[in-house]
Design a protein around this motif. Structure first.
Motif, short mmCIF file in Angstrom:
data_model
loop_
_atom_site.label_atom_id
_atom_site.label_comp_id
_atom_site.label_asym_id
_atom_site.label_seq_id
_atom_site.Cartn_x
_atom_site.Cartn_y
_atom_site.Cartn_z
N ASP A 56 -5.97 -2.18 10.05
CA ASP A 56 -6.91 -0.96 9.62
C ASP A 56 -7.32 -1.11 11.11
O ASP A 56 -7.95 -1.95 12.19
N ARG A 98 -4.43 5.26 6.56
CA ARG A 98 -5.55 4.94 6.71
C ARG A 98 -5.12 3.67 7.76
O ARG A 98 -5.88 4.20 9.32
N ASN A 152 -5.65 -1.87 2.42
CA ASN A 152 -5.68 -0.99 3.63
C ASN A 152 -7.18 -1.22 4.68
O ASN A 152 -7.35 -0.67 5.48
N VAL A 193 0.42 -0.81 0.42
CA VAL A 193 0.08 0.38 0.09
C VAL A 193 0.71 0.90 -0.02
O VAL A 193 0.17 2.01 -0.19
N SER A 212 -9.78 0.31 0.39
CA SER A 212 -10.93 0.43 1.41
C SER A 212 -12.09 1.39 0.59
O SER A 212 -11.69 2.38 -0.83
#
Length: 444
Positions: free
Chosen positions: A259, A244, A281, A23, A69
């Motif tokens: 997350d 995130r 995410n 990511v 996400s």
């Protein structure tokens, strides 16, 4: 079955391109290396993409099952955050992706300050400024506010709870309300929501009748920043990274972060509503409450059980963006499920719709958007029987700033929730009053 097919296809795709695609680049040079080193082009921050032609919760859930996400939902479109590898995967599944503008332009090095917001958004508070503002409010209102450090983040920053009550030093037998903010790093407007609430309760106590009554009749817990490490990382370069997650390492992977809102211990990882891949995410973590910040807050909530009874009766978890009022469950599309009766669901919906009528948000059950598992609202109700809601704050779309609305809107968009928050506080002694069943559920 459809979600399982997508998940199996996802696993095959992941094996083909290497398990540990990123990511974002590793946060530190000392992070462990992946088994298959990803191509340089994949070591990049996420971008936002619009996907046309998705209108049903099952279709959106299938997209979310790829580990991206979902940031925004319209009638026939969704906006997702994805890295380049995830974007390729979505295209391979037949979706057409339209790249959206980045959250902010690149700034010259001379204009940026480390661990601070871009100069054009100087109205937002960084971690040091958040701490100073909390301390200032508590010092200005010691009779009704008490600050408590309830634990530490992975990197050692304080996670703070501010108790607001007319007798803040005492543990009184009053309904308690939990107001949490900033699980997701890039959602900085939620911290401003917390600071606004501290100012409102402090400045209006003794002046505004509703605020005064709320402070006298309730114990209100404001947790302004659940993810201080992720928030600091998001602005570490003086610009925005669209980060995130939190920043804890994932053993065996170069890619950090969990997350937090997929890491809570009710139906954790049950239902294709989170990812098993650390690069994603929506990575759920190695186990429920493996994120230290989630464990800190969960322990705090469990600590509010007095004499076998949970003192916290209701709460709001603030997020951005989309202007929604959401209630559980997220792990199932059924209105009722084990642990939630029809009356429970009706009370959730009645209070949620009334709050939404106040702030202009759209009310719905969380899974009407897409399936999630391991969320705070599901845990609050499923584990603690707390009426937990999510507010997705301003804006409604990427076009108005997405996760990074300009600082000019802070006061307008935080004050917009004043009445809705007070409504929940006022309802917290008996949420079933909203459906006319106070005597059945709340009579002494």
């Amino acid at each position: 079955m459809r979600l399982r097919i997508r998940r199996d296809r996802r696993a095959a795709t992941a094996l083909a391109i290497g398990i540990a695609l990123a990511v974002a680049a590793p946060l530190t040079a000392g992070a462990s290396q992946p088994t298959h080193r990803p191509a340089a082009a994949d070591l990049e921050a996420v971008g936002q993409y619009e996907i046309q032609g998705t209108s049903a919760p099952a279709e959106r859930s299938a997209i979310a099952a790829t580990g991206v996400s979902i940031d925004e939902v319209k009638q026939h479109t969704v906006v997702v955050s994805a890295d380049r590898a995830q974007a390729r995967e979505l295209r391979a599944l037949g979706h057409t992706l339209k790249p959206l503008p980045a959250p902010s332009p690149k700034l010259p090095a001379s204009a940026a300050k480390a661990f601070d917001f871009p100069p054009t958004d100087a109205g937002y508070h960084n971690y040091a400024e958040i701490t100073a503002e909390i301390d200032r409010q508590v010092a200005a209102h010691p009779e009704i506010m008490r600050k408590q450090v309830i634990g530490k983040s992975y990197e050692g920053r304080d996670i703070v709870a501010v108790k607001i009550s007319d007798n803040a030093a005492a543990d009184e037998d009053e309904p308690e309300v939990l107001l949490t903010h900033h699980q997701h790093a890039r959602e900085h407007l939620t911290v401003e929501m917390a600071l606004y609430l501290l100012r409102e309760f402090g400045d209006d106590y003794g002046k505004d009748s509703r605020v005064t009554k709320a402070v006298k009749d309730r114990e209100i817990w404001v947790l302004p920043d659940l993810n201080p490490d992720g928030g600091a990382y998001d602005i570490a370069t003086g610009s925005y990274r669209s980060w995130r997650k939190n920043t804890q390492p994932n053993p065996g992977s170069a890619y950090r972060g969990t997350d937090m809102n997929r890491n809570w211990a009710h139906r954790w990882g049950c239902c294709d509503g989170s990812s098993v891949f650390p690069r994603d995410n929506t990575y759920r973590g190695a186990r429920a409450e493996s994120a230290p910040e989630v464990k800190v807050v969960a322990d705090f909530v469990r600590g509010r059980v007095v004499g076998g009874e949970q003192q916290i009766t209701a709460g709001i978890d603030f997020h951005t963006y989309s202007e929604l009022v959401l209630w559980p469950y997220g792990f199932t599309t059924s209105d009722t499920a084990p642990g939630m009766t029809q009356d429970d669901r009706d009370a959730f919906a009645a209070v949620g719709r009334k709050m939404a009528a106040s702030n202009g948000y759209k009310p719905m059950q969380s899974s009407d958007l897409y399936v999630t598992d391991g969320s705070i609202d599901d845990w609050l109700w499923g584990d603690q029987k707390v009426f937990g809601y999510t507010f997705e704050m301003y804006p409604t779309s990427n076009r108005d700033g997405g996760f990074y609305p300009p600082d000019e809107v802070i006061e307008r968009e935080t004050s917009r929730n004043r009445d809705a928050v007070l409504q929940l506080i006022e309802s917290a002694d008996c949420m079933y009053r909203s459906i006319g069943k106070e005597q059945q559920y709340c009579a002494d």
